[in-house]
Design a protein around this motif. Structure first.
Motif, PDB file in Angstrom:
ATOM      1  N   HIS A  58       0.710  -1.206   0.042  1.00  0.00           N
ATOM      2  CA  HIS A  58      -0.081  -0.070  -0.026  1.00  0.00           C
ATOM      3  C   HIS A  58       1.051   1.141  -0.054  1.00  0.00           C
ATOM      4  O   HIS A  58       1.623   1.558   1.168  1.00  0.00           O
ATOM      5  CB  HIS A  58      -0.758  -0.017   1.112  1.00  0.00           C
ATOM      6  CG  HIS A  58      -1.712  -1.320   1.360  1.00  0.00           C
ATOM      7  ND1 HIS A  58      -3.015  -1.125   0.798  1.00  0.00           N
ATOM      8  CD2 HIS A  58      -1.516  -2.486   2.021  1.00  0.00           C
ATOM      9  CE1 HIS A  58      -3.494  -2.468   1.111  1.00  0.00           C
ATOM     10  NE2 HIS A  58      -2.602  -3.086   1.777  1.00  0.00           N
ATOM     11  N   PHE A  60       1.948   5.035   0.678  1.00  0.00           N
ATOM     12  CA  PHE A  60       1.618   5.941   1.644  1.00  0.00           C
ATOM     13  C   PHE A  60       1.916   7.396   0.799  1.00  0.00           C
ATOM     14  O   PHE A  60       0.618   8.063   0.855  1.00  0.00           O
ATOM     15  CB  PHE A  60       2.422   5.898   2.679  1.00  0.00           C
ATOM     16  CG  PHE A  60       2.012   7.009   3.767  1.00  0.00           C
ATOM     17  CD1 PHE A  60       0.832   7.319   4.200  1.00  0.00           C
ATOM     18  CD2 PHE A  60       3.145   7.598   4.635  1.00  0.00           C
ATOM     19  CE1 PHE A  60       0.547   8.224   5.105  1.00  0.00           C
ATOM     20  CE2 PHE A  60       2.840   8.558   5.488  1.00  0.00           C
ATOM     21  CZ  PHE A  60       1.533   8.810   5.726  1.00  0.00           C
ATOM     22  N   GLY A 123      -2.432  19.238   6.691  1.00  0.00           N
ATOM     23  CA  GLY A 123      -3.578  19.480   5.876  1.00  0.00           C
ATOM     24  C   GLY A 123      -3.691  18.489   4.669  1.00  0.00           C
ATOM     25  O   GLY A 123      -4.649  17.707   4.324  1.00  0.00           O
ATOM     26  N   VAL A 124      -2.398  18.063   4.234  1.00  0.00           N
ATOM     27  CA  VAL A 124      -2.266  17.126   3.077  1.00  0.00           C
ATOM     28  C   VAL A 124      -2.765  15.785   3.426  1.00  0.00           C
ATOM     29  O   VAL A 124      -3.681  15.082   2.763  1.00  0.00           O
ATOM     30  CB  VAL A 124      -0.895  17.085   2.421  1.00  0.00           C
ATOM     31  CG1 VAL A 124      -0.738  15.846   1.795  1.00  0.00           C
ATOM     32  CG2 VAL A 124      -0.534  18.343   1.791  1.00  0.00           C
ATOM     33  N   LEU A 125      -2.259  15.337   4.871  1.00  0.00           N
ATOM     34  CA  LEU A 125      -2.602  14.041   5.374  1.00  0.00           C
ATOM     35  C   LEU A 125      -4.209  13.824   5.579  1.00  0.00           C
ATOM     36  O   LEU A 125      -4.907  12.917   5.468  1.00  0.00           O
ATOM     37  CB  LEU A 125      -2.076  13.714   6.500  1.00  0.00           C
ATOM     38  CG  LEU A 125      -0.806  13.201   6.450  1.00  0.00           C
ATOM     39  CD1 LEU A 125       0.037  12.655   7.809  1.00  0.00           C
ATOM     40  CD2 LEU A 125      -0.992  11.759   5.642  1.00  0.00           C
ATOM     41  N   GLN A 126      -4.878  15.117   6.025  1.00  0.00           N
ATOM     42  CA  GLN A 126      -6.106  15.024   6.380  1.00  0.00           C
ATOM     43  C   GLN A 126      -7.004  14.994   5.175  1.00  0.00           C
ATOM     44  O   GLN A 126      -7.736  14.114   5.073  1.00  0.00           O
ATOM     45  CB  GLN A 126      -6.712  16.590   6.749  1.00  0.00           C
ATOM     46  CG  GLN A 126      -8.212  16.446   7.223  1.00  0.00           C
ATOM     47  CD  GLN A 126      -8.681  18.107   7.696  1.00  0.00           C
ATOM     48  OE1 GLN A 126      -8.217  18.559   8.565  1.00  0.00           O
ATOM     49  NE2 GLN A 126      -9.715  18.304   6.871  1.00  0.00           N
ATOM     50  N   ARG A 127      -6.381  15.528   4.124  1.00  0.00           N
ATOM     51  CA  ARG A 127      -7.228  15.465   2.723  1.00  0.00           C
ATOM     52  C   ARG A 127      -7.018  14.010   2.224  1.00  0.00           C
ATOM     53  O   ARG A 127      -7.936  13.074   2.071  1.00  0.00           O
ATOM     54  CB  ARG A 127      -6.287  16.262   1.810  1.00  0.00           C
ATOM     55  CG  ARG A 127      -7.160  16.155   0.412  1.00  0.00           C
ATOM     56  CD  ARG A 127      -6.295  16.991  -0.535  1.00  0.00           C
ATOM     57  NE  ARG A 127      -6.310  18.426  -0.149  1.00  0.00           N
ATOM     58  CZ  ARG A 127      -5.743  19.427  -0.958  1.00  0.00           C
ATOM     59  NH1 ARG A 127      -5.417  19.189  -2.324  1.00  0.00           N
ATOM     60  NH2 ARG A 127      -5.827  20.744  -0.425  1.00  0.00           N
ATOM     61  N   ARG A 128      -5.842  13.298   2.628  1.00  0.00           N
ATOM     62  CA  ARG A 128      -5.826  11.883   2.182  1.00  0.00           C
ATOM     63  C   ARG A 128      -6.586  10.931   3.022  1.00  0.00           C
ATOM     64  O   ARG A 128      -7.334  10.013   2.392  1.00  0.00           O
ATOM     65  CB  ARG A 128      -4.148  11.539   2.547  1.00  0.00           C
ATOM     66  CG  ARG A 128      -3.994  10.014   2.002  1.00  0.00           C
ATOM     67  CD  ARG A 128      -2.422   9.858   1.143  1.00  0.00           C
ATOM     68  NE  ARG A 128      -2.024   8.720   0.809  1.00  0.00           N
ATOM     69  CZ  ARG A 128      -2.588   7.827   0.006  1.00  0.00           C
ATOM     70  NH1 ARG A 128      -3.689   8.150  -0.776  1.00  0.00           N
ATOM     71  NH2 ARG A 128      -2.080   6.462  -0.120  1.00  0.00           N
ATOM     72  N   VAL A 129      -6.668  11.273   4.198  1.00  0.00           N
ATOM     73  CA  VAL A 129      -7.712  10.415   5.194  1.00  0.00           C
ATOM     74  C   VAL A 129      -9.091  10.590   4.569  1.00  0.00           C
ATOM     75  O   VAL A 129      -9.919   9.644   4.404  1.00  0.00           O
ATOM     76  CB  VAL A 129      -7.704  10.738   6.571  1.00  0.00           C
ATOM     77  CG1 VAL A 129      -8.814   9.879   7.508  1.00  0.00           C
ATOM     78  CG2 VAL A 129      -6.292  10.238   7.239  1.00  0.00           C
ATOM     79  N   LEU A 130      -9.640  11.634   4.131  1.00  0.00           N
ATOM     80  CA  LEU A 130     -10.942  11.934   4.010  1.00  0.00           C
ATOM     81  C   LEU A 130     -11.119  11.496   2.685  1.00  0.00           C
ATOM     82  O   LEU A 130     -12.217  10.733   2.118  1.00  0.00           O
ATOM     83  CB  LEU A 130     -11.146  13.509   3.834  1.00  0.00           C
ATOM     84  CG  LEU A 130     -11.240  14.213   5.250  1.00  0.00           C
ATOM     85  CD1 LEU A 130     -11.679  15.548   4.879  1.00  0.00           C
ATOM     86  CD2 LEU A 130     -12.038  13.550   6.347  1.00  0.00           C
ATOM     87  N   LEU A 132      -9.717   8.858   1.330  1.00  0.00           N
ATOM     88  CA  LEU A 132      -9.579   7.067   1.579  1.00  0.00           C
ATOM     89  C   LEU A 132     -11.159   6.682   1.994  1.00  0.00           C
ATOM     90  O   LEU A 132     -11.460   5.751   1.966  1.00  0.00           O
ATOM     91  CB  LEU A 132      -8.685   6.730   2.374  1.00  0.00           C
ATOM     92  CG  LEU A 132      -7.117   6.740   1.925  1.00  0.00           C
ATOM     93  CD1 LEU A 132      -6.134   6.277   2.937  1.00  0.00           C
ATOM     94  CD2 LEU A 132      -7.151   5.493   0.858  1.00  0.00           C
ATOM     95  N   MET A 133     -11.608   7.658   3.123  1.00  0.00           N
ATOM     96  CA  MET A 133     -13.017   7.195   3.717  1.00  0.00           C
ATOM     97  C   MET A 133     -14.189   7.500   2.556  1.00  0.00           C
ATOM     98  O   MET A 133     -14.667   6.495   2.667  1.00  0.00           O
ATOM     99  CB  MET A 133     -13.107   8.002   4.767  1.00  0.00           C
ATOM    100  CG  MET A 133     -12.119   7.812   6.002  1.00  0.00           C
ATOM    101  SD  MET A 133     -12.641   8.265   7.592  1.00  0.00           S
ATOM    102  CE  MET A 133     -12.968  10.007   7.092  1.00  0.00           C
ATOM    103  N   GLY A 134     -14.199   8.345   1.971  1.00  0.00           N
ATOM    104  CA  GLY A 134     -15.509   8.819   1.624  1.00  0.00           C
ATOM    105  C   GLY A 134     -15.422   9.285  -0.175  1.00  0.00           C
ATOM    106  O   GLY A 134     -16.576   9.750  -0.437  1.00  0.00           O
ATOM    107  N   PRO A 136     -15.302   9.306  -4.286  1.00  0.00           N
ATOM    108  CA  PRO A 136     -15.214   8.517  -5.576  1.00  0.00           C
ATOM    109  C   PRO A 136     -14.009   8.439  -6.121  1.00  0.00           C
ATOM    110  O   PRO A 136     -13.168   9.389  -6.001  1.00  0.00           O
ATOM    111  CB  PRO A 136     -16.248   9.217  -6.291  1.00  0.00           C
ATOM    112  CG  PRO A 136     -16.851  10.279  -5.678  1.00  0.00           C
ATOM    113  CD  PRO A 136     -16.123  10.718  -4.259  1.00  0.00           C
TER     114      PRO A 136
END
Lengths: 183, 183
Positions: A58, A60, A123-130, A132-134, A136
């Motif tokens: 995977h 990162f 900020g970049v990591l938050q975007r990545r989490v969001l 991955l979660m939700g 399209p």
């Protein structure tokens, strides 16, 4: 997104940073290694990734020129290293001491600059989490393009697909959709 | 993981931080709002989440006492706010100006402390990304327990399941497995 404008900035952060060069395909850090490294990319392209319990890779992050890559979890919580870091191209890096970001000798302005860099990465990591979660897959691909505008032609399609968490076939469909819509 | 030991530390960061109280169920921030807020939890429990294009909720973080919650992406990149923030309990917060973390009046030591806090959060977020990408659900649950040891009895099971990206039934199976193994 360039995190550091110039390699000289790294030498300012840590005057004892060392230059190293690696060949395409070389592994710089492995899960289970003892000493997590913080690596600034001078020239070339790195990738950080994990291998899960089923042996699946995977991705990162990618780290082209002027990006920094490291295992923040291992560094911050003294945890075992989880991230592999390898070279997708011949690469020249500066390896520096992460603790130097806020060391004594730096001016208040330098420290604030380094802190802003950390905040930007948050900020970049938050975007990545969001993502991955939700999101399209097409939005995730557009996030990839905006985060790494210089990379689409430097990385194999299958790796971009892995980064997005989709199959190469799904990525191919998305790319033709975008091409047709003229975006 | 307490990010800040004491509410007084927030007032040191931003002397004009304001105290607000909210009732359980109140929404403090909505996707699309103009001004992203940075919120320190004095007492109570907040949750940040997104609602995807299909109307499904995805929980980004929980924030019990002494945690900070905000939309780092919106704050850092001047992007539209994506995160909803609401109250899972009656909550008292301090709302402060995020830019104050590295403001003029602070000592070098304070700035370094705030920067370390950001770095710590980076470690937590990295772990969350790696978990979402490649970990079995049982590992994700154990990560939840270690990150939020005080929360299992304060949050409905279905929300913990949402945070983990699994069904409530799968969470229930995991919990009984752990109970049986005595961990």
């Amino acid at each position: 997104m360039k995190e550091i404008e110039n390699p000289r900035d790294i030498l300012k952060i840590d005057p004892s940073a060392i230059v190293k060069t690696y060949k395409k395909g070389q592994i710089i850090q492995r899960a289970g290694d003892n000493k997590p490294q913080t690596i600034f990319v001078n020239q070339g392209l790195l990738r950080s990734y994990i291998i899960d319990t089923k042996g699946k890779e995977h991705i990162f992050t990618f780290a082209p020129e002027n990006w920094i890559v490291g295992d923040a979890e291992a560094l911050e919580f003294n945890e075992p290293i989880k991230l592999f870091i390898d070279c997708l191209e011949d690469t020249e890096v500066l390896i520096f001491d992460n603790n130097s970001l806020f060391r004594e000798g730096l001016s208040r302005e330098d420290i604030s600059k380094n802190a802003r860099m950390l905040y930007r990465r948050l900020g970049v990591l938050q975007r990545r989490v969001l993502m991955l979660m939700g999101s399209p897959a097409i939005d995730r691909y557009q996030y990839f393009l905006s985060t790494y505008p210089e990379l689409p032609n430097r990385i194999p399609q299958r790796m971009i697909a892995t980064f997005l968490g989709i199959t190469p076939q799904a990525l191919s469909t998305i790319r033709s959709k975008i091409a047709k819509s003229g975006n």
